[in-house]
Design a protein around this motif. Structure first.
Motif, PDB file in Angstrom:
ATOM      1  N   UNK A   1      48.494  22.316  35.295  1.00 38.69           N
ATOM      2  CA  UNK A   1      48.165  23.506  36.078  1.00 38.69           C
ATOM      3  C   UNK A   1      48.707  24.751  35.390  1.00 38.69           C
ATOM      4  N   UNK A   2      47.995  25.847  35.584  1.00 37.21           N
ATOM      5  CA  UNK A   2      48.358  27.120  34.952  1.00 37.21           C
ATOM      6  C   UNK A   2      48.528  28.170  36.036  1.00 37.21           C
ATOM      7  N   UNK A   3      49.554  28.997  35.893  1.00 35.71           N
ATOM      8  CA  UNK A   3      49.712  30.198  36.705  1.00 35.71           C
ATOM      9  C   UNK A   3      49.417  31.391  35.815  1.00 35.71           C
ATOM     10  N   UNK A   4      48.573  32.275  36.296  1.00 32.93           N
ATOM     11  CA  UNK A   4      48.287  33.504  35.555  1.00 32.93           C
ATOM     12  C   UNK A   4      48.799  34.684  36.371  1.00 32.93           C
ATOM     13  N   UNK A   5      49.610  35.497  35.733  1.00 27.25           N
ATOM     14  CA  UNK A   5      50.092  36.745  36.310  1.00 27.25           C
ATOM     15  C   UNK A   5      49.210  37.834  35.709  1.00 27.25           C
ATOM     16  N   UNK A   6      48.348  38.418  36.526  1.00 24.75           N
ATOM     17  CA  UNK A   6      47.274  39.266  36.018  1.00 24.75           C
ATOM     18  C   UNK A   6      47.536  40.735  36.346  1.00 24.75           C
ATOM     19  N   UNK A   7      47.540  41.536  35.309  1.00 27.20           N
ATOM     20  CA  UNK A   7      47.617  42.996  35.437  1.00 27.20           C
ATOM     21  C   UNK A   7      46.202  43.531  35.303  1.00 27.20           C
TER      22      UNK A   7
ATOM     23  N   UNK B   1      51.229  32.247  32.134  1.00 26.08           N
ATOM     24  CA  UNK B   1      50.767  33.194  31.124  1.00 26.08           C
ATOM     25  C   UNK B   1      50.555  34.547  31.808  1.00 26.08           C
ATOM     26  N   UNK B   2      50.482  35.574  30.972  1.00 22.81           N
ATOM     27  CA  UNK B   2      50.316  36.945  31.431  1.00 22.81           C
ATOM     28  C   UNK B   2      48.983  37.463  30.915  1.00 22.81           C
ATOM     29  N   UNK B   3      48.091  37.764  31.837  1.00 24.75           N
ATOM     30  CA  UNK B   3      46.741  38.194  31.495  1.00 24.75           C
ATOM     31  C   UNK B   3      46.539  39.660  31.843  1.00 24.75           C
ATOM     32  N   UNK B   4      45.593  40.288  31.183  1.00 26.46           N
ATOM     33  CA  UNK B   4      45.221  41.673  31.477  1.00 26.46           C
ATOM     34  C   UNK B   4      43.710  41.723  31.665  1.00 26.46           C
ATOM     35  N   UNK B   5      43.295  42.410  32.728  1.00 29.19           N
ATOM     36  CA  UNK B   5      41.868  42.612  32.996  1.00 29.19           C
ATOM     37  C   UNK B   5      41.577  44.100  32.905  1.00 29.19           C
ATOM     38  N   UNK B   6      40.561  44.451  32.120  1.00 30.15           N
ATOM     39  CA  UNK B   6      40.155  45.844  31.943  1.00 30.15           C
ATOM     40  C   UNK B   6      38.855  46.059  32.717  1.00 30.15           C
ATOM     41  N   UNK B   7      38.923  46.940  33.716  1.00 35.14           N
ATOM     42  CA  UNK B   7      37.784  47.221  34.585  1.00 35.14           C
ATOM     43  C   UNK B   7      37.410  48.688  34.437  1.00 35.14           C
TER      44      UNK B   7
END
Length: 151
Positions: free
Chosen positions: A50-56, A101-107
């Motif tokens: 399982x993965x946890x993503x901390x998303x900015x 993991x640390x993810x970034x979403x660009x909107x």
């Protein structure tokens, strides 16, 4: 524009996209004294851990000053997110063994006109939605965007 919370709508788009890809949203706007994490999501793969993503999530209008929000992910911001993620894992110890993991979403967010409809049809987007006259587009999702380790 004043009645819309642009940042929340950008986060809504990313959360919906993550859910459509099989992720479970655990928290939105998780905050503590160290900072806030926009989205915390969990993915339970069939043959993988399982993965946890901390998303900015960075939501910006065209022509912004910080490269679509990328420039706002400073080392200081990364450290705040890492510290906040550690608080989350302390609060939810059953998640402590997950790969993180640390993810970034660009909107991007723009007011739609006939010209914009024609232009945006040729742009590469992952997903998008309309709210009134505003179009939100997930331009880029960067998995493992910065290199912080959780002990």
């Amino acid at each position: 524009m004043q009645s819309l919370n642009i940042a929340n709508l950008g986060e809504d788009l990313v959360a919906q996209w993550l859910q459509s890809a099989g992720w479970m949203i655990l928290h939105r706007q998780f905050s503590c004294r160290w900072g806030e994490i926009d989205i915390i999501a969990q993915y339970d793969g069939t043959n993988q851990e399982s993965i946890l993503a901390f998303v900015e999530v960075k939501t910006r209008s065209p022509g912004n000053w910080d490269d679509g929000g990328r420039g706002a992910i400073t080392l200081k911001k990364q450290a705040k997110i890492e510290r906040t993620s550690q608080i989350f894992l302390t609060k939810y110890p059953e998640k402590a063994e997950y790969s993180c993991r640390f993810d970034v979403a660009i909107v991007s967010c723009q007011i739609m006109t006939k010209q914009h409809h024609e232009l945006s049809a040729t742009q590469d987007t992952i997903t998008s939605f309309l709210v009134g006259e505003y179009q939100f587009q997930l331009q880029e999702y960067i998995a493992g965007a910065f290199d912080c380790l959780i002990d």
